[in-house]
Design an enzyme around this catalytic site. Sequence first.
Site, PDB file in Angstrom:
ATOM      1  N   LYS A  51       0.518  -0.909   0.376  1.00 43.27           N
ATOM      2  CA  LYS A  51      -0.166   0.065   0.137  1.00 43.27           C
ATOM      3  C   LYS A  51       0.805   1.264   0.093  1.00 43.27           C
ATOM      4  O   LYS A  51       0.449   1.816  -0.449  1.00 43.27           O
ATOM      5  CB  LYS A  51      -1.081  -0.083   1.483  1.00 43.27           C
ATOM      6  CG  LYS A  51      -2.265   1.055   1.101  1.00 43.27           C
ATOM      7  CD  LYS A  51      -2.988   0.989   2.302  1.00 43.27           C
ATOM      8  CE  LYS A  51      -3.578  -0.418   2.611  1.00 43.27           C
ATOM      9  NZ  LYS A  51      -4.517  -0.292   1.745  1.00 43.27           N
ATOM     10  N   ARG A 121      -3.930   3.205   8.391  1.00 38.57           N
ATOM     11  CA  ARG A 121      -3.557   1.948   8.043  1.00 38.57           C
ATOM     12  C   ARG A 121      -2.455   0.757   7.593  1.00 38.57           C
ATOM     13  O   ARG A 121      -1.190   1.165   7.637  1.00 38.57           O
ATOM     14  CB  ARG A 121      -4.203   1.337   6.453  1.00 38.57           C
ATOM     15  CG  ARG A 121      -4.902   2.624   6.000  1.00 38.57           C
ATOM     16  CD  ARG A 121      -4.775   2.861   4.717  1.00 38.57           C
ATOM     17  NE  ARG A 121      -6.487   4.048   4.753  1.00 38.57           N
ATOM     18  CZ  ARG A 121      -6.976   4.233   3.826  1.00 38.57           C
ATOM     19  NH1 ARG A 121      -7.547   2.976   2.907  1.00 38.57           N
ATOM     20  NH2 ARG A 121      -8.060   5.210   3.839  1.00 38.57           N
ATOM     21  N   GLY A 130      -5.963 -11.009   6.471  1.00 40.95           N
ATOM     22  CA  GLY A 130      -6.708 -11.666   7.780  1.00 40.95           C
ATOM     23  C   GLY A 130      -6.091 -10.714   8.596  1.00 40.95           C
ATOM     24  O   GLY A 130      -5.868 -10.057   9.719  1.00 40.95           O
ATOM     25  N   MET A 132      -4.970  -6.474   9.829  1.00 41.35           N
ATOM     26  CA  MET A 132      -5.621  -5.175  10.650  1.00 41.35           C
ATOM     27  C   MET A 132      -5.955  -4.256   9.795  1.00 41.35           C
ATOM     28  O   MET A 132      -5.689  -4.641   8.832  1.00 41.35           O
ATOM     29  CB  MET A 132      -4.710  -4.674  11.146  1.00 41.35           C
ATOM     30  CG  MET A 132      -5.810  -3.499  12.690  1.00 41.35           C
ATOM     31  SD  MET A 132      -4.468  -2.160  12.959  1.00 41.35           S
ATOM     32  CE  MET A 132      -5.081  -0.989  12.051  1.00 41.35           C
ATOM     33  N   ARG A 365      -3.252  -0.952  -6.576  1.00 47.90           N
ATOM     34  CA  ARG A 365      -2.283  -2.495  -6.578  1.00 47.90           C
ATOM     35  C   ARG A 365      -2.488  -3.298  -7.592  1.00 47.90           C
ATOM     36  O   ARG A 365      -3.826  -2.602  -8.225  1.00 47.90           O
ATOM     37  CB  ARG A 365      -2.120  -2.894  -4.440  1.00 47.90           C
ATOM     38  CG  ARG A 365      -3.834  -2.870  -4.863  1.00 47.90           C
ATOM     39  CD  ARG A 365      -4.556  -3.887  -3.214  1.00 47.90           C
ATOM     40  NE  ARG A 365      -5.343  -4.158  -3.181  1.00 47.90           N
ATOM     41  CZ  ARG A 365      -5.919  -4.717  -2.041  1.00 47.90           C
ATOM     42  NH1 ARG A 365      -4.924  -4.408  -0.834  1.00 47.90           N
ATOM     43  NH2 ARG A 365      -7.064  -4.630  -2.143  1.00 47.90           N
ATOM     44  N   HIS A 487     -15.235  -8.840   1.949  1.00 48.94           N
ATOM     45  CA  HIS A 487     -15.048  -9.216   2.068  1.00 48.94           C
ATOM     46  C   HIS A 487     -14.825 -10.633   1.610  1.00 48.94           C
ATOM     47  O   HIS A 487     -13.513 -11.413   0.925  1.00 48.94           O
ATOM     48  CB  HIS A 487     -14.858  -8.989   3.749  1.00 48.94           C
ATOM     49  CG  HIS A 487     -13.710  -9.623   4.215  1.00 48.94           C
ATOM     50  ND1 HIS A 487     -13.896 -11.511   4.549  1.00 48.94           N
ATOM     51  CD2 HIS A 487     -11.859  -9.925   4.754  1.00 48.94           C
ATOM     52  CE1 HIS A 487     -13.029 -12.274   5.431  1.00 48.94           C
ATOM     53  NE2 HIS A 487     -12.348 -11.087   5.160  1.00 48.94           N
ATOM     54  N   ARG A 595       0.556 -47.693 -13.284  1.00 50.40           N
ATOM     55  CA  ARG A 595       0.678 -48.440 -12.633  1.00 50.40           C
ATOM     56  C   ARG A 595      -0.135 -49.663 -13.299  1.00 50.40           C
ATOM     57  O   ARG A 595      -1.440 -49.911 -13.201  1.00 50.40           O
ATOM     58  CB  ARG A 595       0.386 -48.435 -12.130  1.00 50.40           C
ATOM     59  CG  ARG A 595       1.532 -47.054 -11.308  1.00 50.40           C
ATOM     60  CD  ARG A 595       0.221 -46.380  -9.882  1.00 50.40           C
ATOM     61  NE  ARG A 595       1.201 -45.639  -9.253  1.00 50.40           N
ATOM     62  CZ  ARG A 595       1.251 -44.307  -8.976  1.00 50.40           C
ATOM     63  NH1 ARG A 595       0.293 -42.998  -9.406  1.00 50.40           N
ATOM     64  NH2 ARG A 595       2.460 -43.925  -8.007  1.00 50.40           N
ATOM     65  N   ARG A 651       4.903 -49.932 -15.898  1.00 47.46           N
ATOM     66  CA  ARG A 651       5.802 -50.747 -14.847  1.00 47.46           C
ATOM     67  C   ARG A 651       5.431 -51.869 -14.213  1.00 47.46           C
ATOM     68  O   ARG A 651       3.653 -51.899 -13.930  1.00 47.46           O
ATOM     69  CB  ARG A 651       5.334 -49.344 -13.288  1.00 47.46           C
ATOM     70  CG  ARG A 651       6.443 -49.395 -12.263  1.00 47.46           C
ATOM     71  CD  ARG A 651       6.393 -49.018 -10.979  1.00 47.46           C
ATOM     72  NE  ARG A 651       5.091 -49.683 -10.780  1.00 47.46           N
ATOM     73  CZ  ARG A 651       4.331 -48.360  -9.511  1.00 47.46           C
ATOM     74  NH1 ARG A 651       4.923 -47.001  -8.624  1.00 47.46           N
ATOM     75  NH2 ARG A 651       3.151 -48.207  -8.788  1.00 47.46           N
ATOM     76  N   SER A 805      13.486 -43.584 -13.870  1.00 46.51           N
ATOM     77  CA  SER A 805      11.928 -42.777 -13.419  1.00 46.51           C
ATOM     78  C   SER A 805      12.246 -42.455 -12.050  1.00 46.51           C
ATOM     79  O   SER A 805      12.076 -43.732 -11.452  1.00 46.51           O
ATOM     80  CB  SER A 805      10.649 -43.428 -14.026  1.00 46.51           C
ATOM     81  OG  SER A 805       9.897 -42.461 -13.444  1.00 46.51           O
ATOM     82  N   GLY A 807      11.203 -42.005  -8.368  1.00 43.45           N
ATOM     83  CA  GLY A 807       9.537 -42.506  -8.027  1.00 43.45           C
ATOM     84  C   GLY A 807       9.886 -41.203  -6.566  1.00 43.45           C
ATOM     85  O   GLY A 807      10.189 -42.110  -5.262  1.00 43.45           O
ATOM     86  N   ASN A 809       7.985 -40.613  -4.747  1.00 44.92           N
ATOM     87  CA  ASN A 809       7.250 -40.737  -3.208  1.00 44.92           C
ATOM     88  C   ASN A 809       7.930 -41.539  -2.638  1.00 44.92           C
ATOM     89  O   ASN A 809       7.822 -41.721  -0.586  1.00 44.92           O
ATOM     90  CB  ASN A 809       5.767 -41.457  -3.760  1.00 44.92           C
ATOM     91  CG  ASN A 809       4.961 -40.710  -4.839  1.00 44.92           C
ATOM     92  OD1 ASN A 809       4.819 -39.076  -4.413  1.00 44.92           O
ATOM     93  ND2 ASN A 809       4.446 -40.940  -5.442  1.00 44.92           N
ATOM     94  N   ASP A 810       8.445 -42.811  -2.711  1.00 43.72           N
ATOM     95  CA  ASP A 810       8.937 -43.580  -2.238  1.00 43.72           C
ATOM     96  C   ASP A 810      10.443 -43.408  -1.806  1.00 43.72           C
ATOM     97  O   ASP A 810      10.907 -43.360  -0.459  1.00 43.72           O
ATOM     98  CB  ASP A 810       8.793 -44.606  -2.928  1.00 43.72           C
ATOM     99  CG  ASP A 810       8.221 -45.999  -3.049  1.00 43.72           C
ATOM    100  OD1 ASP A 810       7.447 -46.451  -1.271  1.00 43.72           O
ATOM    101  OD2 ASP A 810       7.309 -46.335  -3.466  1.00 43.72           O
ATOM    102  N   CYS A 873       8.083 -39.520 -11.941  1.00 44.88           N
ATOM    103  CA  CYS A 873       6.696 -39.911 -12.598  1.00 44.88           C
ATOM    104  C   CYS A 873       5.267 -39.995 -10.704  1.00 44.88           C
ATOM    105  O   CYS A 873       4.376 -40.069 -10.476  1.00 44.88           O
ATOM    106  CB  CYS A 873       6.502 -41.388 -12.329  1.00 44.88           C
ATOM    107  SG  CYS A 873       7.726 -42.908 -11.684  1.00 44.88           S
ATOM    108  N   TYR A 893      12.177 -35.324 -18.709  1.00 43.07           N
ATOM    109  CA  TYR A 893      10.859 -35.285 -18.338  1.00 43.07           C
ATOM    110  C   TYR A 893      10.002 -34.899 -16.925  1.00 43.07           C
ATOM    111  O   TYR A 893      10.732 -36.061 -16.766  1.00 43.07           O
ATOM    112  CB  TYR A 893       9.503 -36.107 -19.506  1.00 43.07           C
ATOM    113  CG  TYR A 893      10.116 -37.790 -19.006  1.00 43.07           C
ATOM    114  CD1 TYR A 893       8.778 -37.408 -17.974  1.00 43.07           C
ATOM    115  CD2 TYR A 893      10.282 -38.476 -19.134  1.00 43.07           C
ATOM    116  CE1 TYR A 893       9.193 -39.156 -17.881  1.00 43.07           C
ATOM    117  CE2 TYR A 893      10.829 -39.394 -18.942  1.00 43.07           C
ATOM    118  CZ  TYR A 893       9.426 -40.149 -17.689  1.00 43.07           C
ATOM    119  OH  TYR A 893      10.088 -41.371 -17.645  1.00 43.07           O
TER     120      TYR A 893
HETATM  121  C1  PEP Z   1       6.457 -42.999  -6.448  1.00 41.63           C
HETATM  122  O1  PEP Z   1       7.290 -44.129  -5.681  1.00 41.63           O
HETATM  123  O2  PEP Z   1       6.701 -42.418  -6.437  1.00 41.63           O
HETATM  124  C2  PEP Z   1       5.543 -43.974  -7.630  1.00 41.63           C
HETATM  125  C3  PEP Z   1       5.992 -43.086  -8.424  1.00 41.63           C
HETATM  126  O3  PEP Z   1       5.572 -44.669  -7.189  1.00 41.63           O
HETATM  127  P1  PEP Z   1       4.513 -45.024  -6.113  1.00 41.63           P
HETATM  128  O4  PEP Z   1       3.933 -44.494  -5.253  1.00 41.63           O
HETATM  129  O5  PEP Z   1       2.840 -46.529  -7.198  1.00 41.63           O
HETATM  130  O6  PEP Z   1       4.598 -46.535  -5.212  1.00 41.63           O
HETATM  131 MG    MG Z   2       7.016 -46.379  -5.449  1.00 45.44          MG
END
Ligand code: PEP
Ligand code: MG
Length: 924
Positions: A51, A121, A130, A132, A365, A487, A595, A651, A805, A807, A809-810, A873, A893
């Site tokens: 502001k 202000r 959120g 004042m 703004r 708001h 999968r 896979r 690739s 993974g 997550n694991d 992935c 990718y």
């Molecule tokens: C991963 O582990 O990132 C993955 C893509 O395999 P999944 O989530 O199937 O274990």
């Molecule tokens: Mg996995």
Amino acid sequence: MAIRTPEKARRRAVSRRRTARSTRSAKASARKRIWLFEEGNASMRELLGGKGAGLAEMSRVGLPVPPGFTITTAVCNEYNAKGRTFPPGLMDEVRRALGSIERKMGKRFGDAQNPLLVSVRSGAKFSMPGMMDTVLNLGLNEETLRGLAALTGNERFAEDAYRRFVQMFGKIVLDVPGEKFEAIIEARKHRGGAKLDTDLSAKDLTEIAKEFKALIRREKGVEFPTDPGVQLEMAIRAVFDSWMGKRAVDYRNFNKIPHDLGTAVNVQAMVFGNMGAESATGVAFTRNPATGEKRLYGEYLPNAQGEDVVAGTRTPHPIAQMDRELPGVYRQFRDVAKMLERHYKDMQDLEFTVERGKLWMLQTRSGKRTAQAAVKVAVDMAREKLISRDEALLRVEPEQIYQLLLPRFDPEDKGAAEREGKLLARGLNASPGAATGMAVFDPDTAVEIGANGQAVILVRPETNPDDVHGMLIAKGILTARGGATSHAAVVARGLGKPCVAGAEAIRVDPQAKLLSVDGQVIRQGEFISIDGTTGEVFGRAIRTIDPDLTKERDLQTLLGWADHVRRLGVWANADYPRDAARARAFSAEGIGLCRTEHMFFEEDRLPIVRRMILAENEGERQRALDQLLPIQRQDFVGILREMAGLTVVIRLIDPPLHEFLPRYDELLVEVAELRVRGTDPRGLEEKERLLRAVAAMREQNPMLGLRGIRLGILYPGIIDMQVRAILEAACTLAKEGVRTHPEIMIPLVGHPNELRVVEQRVRPLADRVMAEQRVRVAYKFGTMIEIPRACVVADEIAELAEFFSFGSNDLTQLIFGFSRDDAEGKFLLRYVSDKILPENPFQVLDAKGVGALIEMAVRLGRKARPDIELGICGEHGGDPQSIEFCHKVGLTYVSCSPFRVPTARLAAAQAALKEKQARAERDR
Ligand code: PEP
Ligand code: MG
């Protein structure tokens, strides 16, 4: 070493000198605690807040801005660091700056004849609903009030200004609940038969102010401050305190805004929009913030003060009407708006006041906008040559693209609801999107019910910052009062949630927890639906459908520009042909993860899969696998055909086998029941056999157990069946002239020897299938990298694998040692809210830890096999911040869910553009 040309060396020396100079002046600037508006500029958001920087810039370019000054964010941080004490001498500096306003306005603060009034202000670097609010008319007391009345010749106006001041100061600075003030006004209106606030007389207003002061005395045990200097000091303190207030902290946590930015305080001479018919106050956007249409969009209220528009207590007029009511001012405002948009090269959100025919600008703004508007404004501005295409790409948040692809109401079901008379009302289409959920009437209940995963719609007469926690969890917001800049509308647009505001036909009763309209009543817990795109409100749940991307022309244009800029490929995770079709429609350039076990879960296959698992001898197992083969082949034909010409990474089976069997504890109960009943010995025998098998397969820690490649090694028949199905599918399609690029991916490899065992099985089998089919198809053999050890020995693995690739997550699970199934429900979210971790690492890739191992694997993998294909992935493949990381480490990718493909296309382009910018910065 890089060769330096003399020109480059000169530029570097100049840039070094420039940096040193600007560092020196930056240090001096940081020390300066108070900035008059005309001393600052737009680049000082960090120090002056959004502001303050906007007011400074408008003053600098000569627009009509009431004079004022900004106390910097650095002072706020110092104040909070020193246990809420002002830095020494601050109030002396404030008084000097106030003197400058007094000279410009020809008035004096606290003067009984010619009083200067100011507004106070807050204003952080990022706009924070959120935080004042504003205190207006500060400097009034019973003496200056008389001066104001004499000066304006309008006693009622002065009394009204005073009553507003006591109310705002009481609520915001002294923390007395706002409803208590409202109740006093309502009671007086009721007694005098007044309908609107404007019907109250000067005498009424005097009495109201008295009652307000008595209320404050009762609630807080203090007298209302009469000394304007004390008022100002208290207000500044309240702004600084609000920075660490719960509402502000919650908002920053949700929006990932750092807590150490601090807020600035803007003190500005008051101008009055409530001085008669020639006066007004309003807010406007230079383009429509809901659709992006290039037309002034906003509203104003004649004879009113700013908070009347924002609070939504009176329904304002559309801005175009000002052309008729105040034509000269309207034209001037329109020119100012145009000039500001050109100046900032972005859509502006403006606040203005007209005092007796004179236009005053109070704020500019960058305007918050919906996803749809963000895309349209960016594309239009690039076409208007106001910004470049690269800038247009950087203007849209990748997450906004995701919002655009959110479901909409199924027209058929919506039509049916209309015919059933379930269209309850129409309000303002304040923030687009469709939402269905249980009606709830207060924010705490929204949190309570919403936390259990139940979709809720928060219904309020109007919202204010105290409702934000409920708005965060709600699927949509409905208010009975308030305009497009109320708001509710502003916050909902910022959160990307559907909102219908100002549905005035609806009466909302938060106490009774119901809404009613034309005799229909909806109580808490009943379902309603709101369409934030059209403003409709329905009295039942309505089915939703996915939007059609091909009809989003501006989005297509923007994504087309993104595709020219990005280096990363964008692929999709898809298990079925229908997902693959969607991925292709979103322009995915391949399937990065299919999968295959998901196909096993289909209802018609599960019994065969179970037979395969429970087989008591090899012959029985092989028979089940033989039955699965044609089914899998058909699956692969479908997905490979859909992705003809593009790569499909398939896979092989990954999860532990017990996931395909009934749950152990449920079986135990069933067996016990059968035993007690004793009526079905054969059924009992069958169940007991199943129970024994499931018990034998139970593992203490299945995520670290017999899954992935380990399963393939122990049950090679499954690998044989799947590899055969993939290659037979590719051969079948090749014979039809369909080009396919299957890639066989082995999960959960930690040691190259594991991969070698499988490779020695897969390669000869593939050759055999192709010989049988009398056709050769190209395929790749590769692996997931999802075990930390695999990253460390990635060079050895790359000797066997043609692609990796990640993974993630694991990999995240194993690097942190956090169970991906349990951590979020137990401690992880707390870790994030307590800032032990900056982000949830299952959502945003942890660049320092997990990322370091990915970088190592990329380096080693490339060393062993320079043309190795590298992708990701895990869930991170669709997250913009993680995508930037993937770009930096040079992956081929990213692969994500089909719906996130457009988001990823933009994020990948932004990563490339940011890299380009950083390079240009370095070379300067
Ligand atoms: C991963 O582990 O990132 C993955 C893509 O395999 P999944 O989530 O199937 O274990
Ligand atoms: Mg996995």
